[in-house]
Design a protein around this motif. Structure first.
Motif, PDB file in Angstrom:
ATOM      1  N   UNK A  50       8.508  -6.373  -0.057  1.00  0.00           N
ATOM      2  CA  UNK A  50       8.459  -5.877   1.312  1.00  0.00           C
ATOM      3  C   UNK A  50       9.200  -6.843   2.225  1.00  0.00           C
ATOM      4  N   UNK A  51       9.727  -6.271   3.322  1.00  0.00           N
ATOM      5  CA  UNK A  51      10.415  -7.078   4.328  1.00  0.00           C
ATOM      6  C   UNK A  51       9.393  -7.671   5.284  1.00  0.00           C
ATOM      7  N   UNK A  56      12.886  -8.458  10.239  1.00  0.00           N
ATOM      8  CA  UNK A  56      13.146  -8.392   8.790  1.00  0.00           C
ATOM      9  C   UNK A  56      14.205  -9.397   8.350  1.00  0.00           C
ATOM     10  N   UNK A  57      13.824 -10.654   8.318  1.00  0.00           N
ATOM     11  CA  UNK A  57      14.768 -11.702   7.934  1.00  0.00           C
ATOM     12  C   UNK A  57      14.783 -11.957   6.430  1.00  0.00           C
ATOM     13  N   UNK A  58      13.687 -11.696   5.758  1.00  0.00           N
ATOM     14  CA  UNK A  58      13.586 -12.019   4.339  1.00  0.00           C
ATOM     15  C   UNK A  58      12.598 -11.072   3.671  1.00  0.00           C
ATOM     16  N   UNK A  59      12.658 -11.034   2.340  1.00  0.00           N
ATOM     17  CA  UNK A  59      11.776 -10.192   1.544  1.00  0.00           C
ATOM     18  C   UNK A  59      10.662 -11.031   0.916  1.00  0.00           C
ATOM     19  N   UNK A 179      17.953 -18.721   4.283  1.00  0.00           N
ATOM     20  CA  UNK A 179      19.171 -18.777   5.109  1.00  0.00           C
ATOM     21  C   UNK A 179      19.104 -17.928   6.375  1.00  0.00           C
ATOM     22  N   UNK A 180      18.406 -16.797   6.309  1.00  0.00           N
ATOM     23  CA  UNK A 180      18.298 -15.946   7.500  1.00  0.00           C
ATOM     24  C   UNK A 180      17.602 -16.632   8.653  1.00  0.00           C
ATOM     25  N   UNK A 181      16.598 -17.457   8.344  1.00  0.00           N
ATOM     26  CA  UNK A 181      15.883 -18.181   9.399  1.00  0.00           C
ATOM     27  C   UNK A 181      16.765 -19.241  10.043  1.00  0.00           C
ATOM     28  N   UNK A 182      17.529 -19.975   9.228  1.00  0.00           N
ATOM     29  CA  UNK A 182      18.437 -20.980   9.786  1.00  0.00           C
ATOM     30  C   UNK A 182      19.548 -20.319  10.591  1.00  0.00           C
TER      31      UNK A 182
END
Length: 268
Positions: A50-51, A56-59, A179-182
């Motif tokens: 789930x996202x 929705x940055x990561x699963x 990586x999405x958070x950074x």
């Protein structure tokens, strides 16, 4: 007014960044200080993922694992864990979990709970497993092999972080981030910097455009007065007077003969 809005926007974004960073640091520090050391041996991965919400940055993936030495658990994590590999973790006890989760603004992605009989086992990883799942979903409208562990049971789980016993808080944050958070943090920093620079260089009072001023006259419409004429040249005065044209000039007067003086000889 524009400068004030830019200043307020930059201050608000800066405050948001400070809150996110401080909350992440505080939560990670609490798990590092209050958590227990352990090791997880990953067995398999469930088909359910789930996202994250609301962004929705990561699963979040679900795994079956063994908490060394012999506790069978179900693990949910945003990391890609490899089957058969062992990972060192720091996890909270059930007594400390409610307080840490209540203070955390950023959800803790890693969670762990004891595995139940109703959770079942993950499907065996085969080269044709993905094709069979797609075919079954297309034919029957559902995907087989999705165990109940795909559901979010936050109340029964405890948070954990991947990392060794000697890892610092900064190392734990780096190891448990995606990586999405950074990327989101970098975008927010760039937006905050742009707003701050815009607010700095924006004057308090807007400059009026010259065309809007009543006293302004465009250079092409200005009246340019001609220069004053130069003074007339002074007349040339000559000692000789010329007769007017058409009138015969009088004959020049003859000069009178001056008698030469007589020479007188001296007497002896």
């Amino acid at each position: 007014m524009k400068k004030t809005l830019l200043i307020l926007a930059s201050i608000a974004l800066t405050g948001l960044l400070v809150i996110l960073v401080s909350d992440t640091w505080r939560t990670t520090e609490a798990i590092r200080e209050q958590g227990r050391e352990g090791a997880l041996k990953i067995e398999g991965q469930y088909n359910s993922s789930r996202w994250t919400s609301p962004v929705p940055l990561k699963k979040i993936h679900t795994y079956t694992a063994t908490l060394v030495p012999d506790h069978e658990v179900v693990v949910q994590s945003d990391q890609d864990l490899t089957s058969g590999r062992q990972y060192f973790i720091r996890f909270l006890s059930r007594e400390n979990t409610p307080a840490v989760r209540a203070e955390a603004l950023r959800p803790i992605a890693g969670s762990m709970r004891l595995r139940l009989i109703s959770d079942g086992r993950p499907d065996a990883t085969e080269s044709t497993a993905a094709m069979y799942r797609m075919l079954a979903k297309a034919m029957e409208g559902e995907e087989p092999g999705v165990a109940a562990s795909g559901q979010d049971r936050t109340s029964d789980s405890v948070p954990f972080l991947l990392g060794g016993a000697n890892d610092s808080t900064l190392e734990l944050i780096w190891a448990n981030s995606r990586p999405g958070e950074w990327l989101l943090l970098a975008v927010l920093l760039l937006i905050t910097k742009a707003l701050a620079l815009k607010a700095w260089f924006t004057p308090w009072r807007p400059r009026r455009i010259k065309a809007d001023r009543t006293e302004f006259v465009h250079p092409t419409l200005r009246r340019i007065d001609a220069d004053a004429p130069p003074p007339p040249p002074l007349p040339i005065i000559l000692p000789v007077r010329f007769p007017p044209s058409g009138v015969d000039a009088p004959p020049p007067a003859k000069a009178e003969a001056v008698p030469e003086p007589l020479l007188k000889l001296p007497r002896r």
